[in-house]
Design an enzyme around this catalytic site. Structure first.
Site: not given
Length: 390
Positions: A98, A120, A134, A211, A213, A244
């Site tokens: 993604d 996937e 994603e 981590h 967004r 991260h």
């Protein structure tokens, strides 16, 4: 006649999950000419995984730049892959998951009228902004693909609901489990100094990774406030926070957690270290997608720091619990697992819905079927029980 297969990926999670596929294709030299292109959307963390699995890219676009935007990533990847595709003339392009690299690679292959396989495939939340970007990267990639390697029956159902013909879908399990089983082992010795010194047999390690967004800003503050409260819940609790590199994560984590007793802030670990740390953790707090797949195979309960997930199988199986980013909800969920042995065992011993370590094998078998090299489709993956519950 051999197929020329070009695999394309750009970030660490993609590299981990595509490595078993690349290696399986490379072993079958009679039927596949395998090429690897990386965009290096993320540089250092990608290189760690390539070294771990011994994969040397044939093409490295090296597109990463400081503070890069989604538009810049997509444009640079799309432009760079055009030349790769024209040079290689592949029969099939394999993409994964993604990321912006995934979507750009699928679009580039479409422009060259090359068949596309999506590893996937079929994960959905139904909310185009969660996870962002994603969810839409997956949907847009799926619309361009010819072969869909769905990790679960739920993912297949999502694809069928969107009109994908059943003959294009193969249920394979998730290649993340293939990779995990290659590196996680009971006798593993940590190289990272803090981990090497942790008494795993005498403490309960809570592993934290956050981590995404959508969790930047106030949600990250709430997460870190909750993490700060965890050591007080029991004297044997140790917290390991994989911080991260994103400055918006790093700054908040260090502001709220640096210097606190029994809380260890670590830079992102190399994959073997990370996989074996997950195996030894008592609980994992994360907003990651991949960890929802990996932890059930290790018998490690996951508290998911998100409001929704594209991996509902783990919720249904009981291996993952959605807790969001509210301080009170997070701390209450951790307290329950630390004090309620029955609740903990229920999560740790639940059915693993994601893989048995043979997903790459099924993908290669599916390609054999598509090439006319075998008379029947490979058997679809069915959920299994974890190797060992804690």
């Amino acid at each position: 006649m051999s197929w020329r297969v070009l695999t394309v990926f750009g970030v660490r999670p993609e590299a981990i999950k595509m490595a078993p596929v690349v290696l399986a294709l490379q072993r079958d030299q009679d039927n596949f000419i395998t090429r690897v292109a990386v965009t290096a959307q993320h540089r250092e963390m990608l290189d760690q995984v390539l070294a771990c699995f011994g994969i040397v890219p044939d093409y490295d676009l090296n597109i990463m730049q400081p503070q890069q935007s989604l538009t810049e990533i997509t444009v640079r990847a799309l432009a760079g892959l055009e030349g790769v595709l024209q040079a290689e003339q592949p029969d099939l392009v394999l993409v994964h998951g993604d990321t912006s690299t995934t979507f750009a690679a699928a679009l580039a292959a479409f422009y060259q009228q090359v068949r596309i396989g999506h590893v996937e495939a079929g994960l959905r939340t139904g909310d185009k902004y969660a996870p962002f970007p994603e969810e839409m990267n997956r949907r847009l990639t799926g619309a361009l693909c010819d072969l869909h390697f769905a990790p679960t029956q739920t993912a297949k159902t999502n694809l069928r609901r969107e009109g994908v013909p059943p003959g294009q879908i193969y249920v394979t399990g998730n290649t993340a489990i293939d990779a995990l089983f290659q590196v996680a082992r009971p006798d593993y010795r940590f190289q990272e100094q803090t981990l090497a010194g942790l008494p795993f047999d005498r403490c309960r390690v809570i592993l934290v990774d956050a981590h995404r967004r959508e969790n930047l800003g106030r949600p990250m503050v709430e997460i870190c406030r909750a993490v700060a409260a965890l050591p007080a819940m029991a004297p044997d609790v140790r917290v390991v926070f994989s911080v991260h590199r994103n400055p918006q994560v790093n700054e908040v984590a260090h502001r709220y957690l640096a210097g606190r007793e029994r809380i260890h802030l670590l830079a992102p670990l190399e994959y073997p270290e990370w996989a074996n740390l997950m195996a030894r953790a008592h609980i994992i707090l994360t907003d990651s997608g991949g960890i929802q797949e990996e932890a059930p195979a290790l018998g490690t309960p996951v508290l998911l720091l998100r409001e929704t997930t594209e991996r509902p199988e783990a919720i249904s199986a009981g291996t993952v619990q959605l807790v969001g980013t509210d301080y009170r909800v997070i701390t209450a969920a951790v307290q329950r697992l630390l004090t309620d042995e029955v609740a903990y065992r229920r999560m740790a011993g639940a059915v693993n819905p994601y893989g048995d370590g043979r997903a790459a094998e099924r993908i290669v078998a599916a390609l054999h079927y598509e090439m006319g090299l075998r008379p029947t489709r490979p058997r679809p993956f069915r959920a299994i029980v974890p190797q060992a519950a804690k």
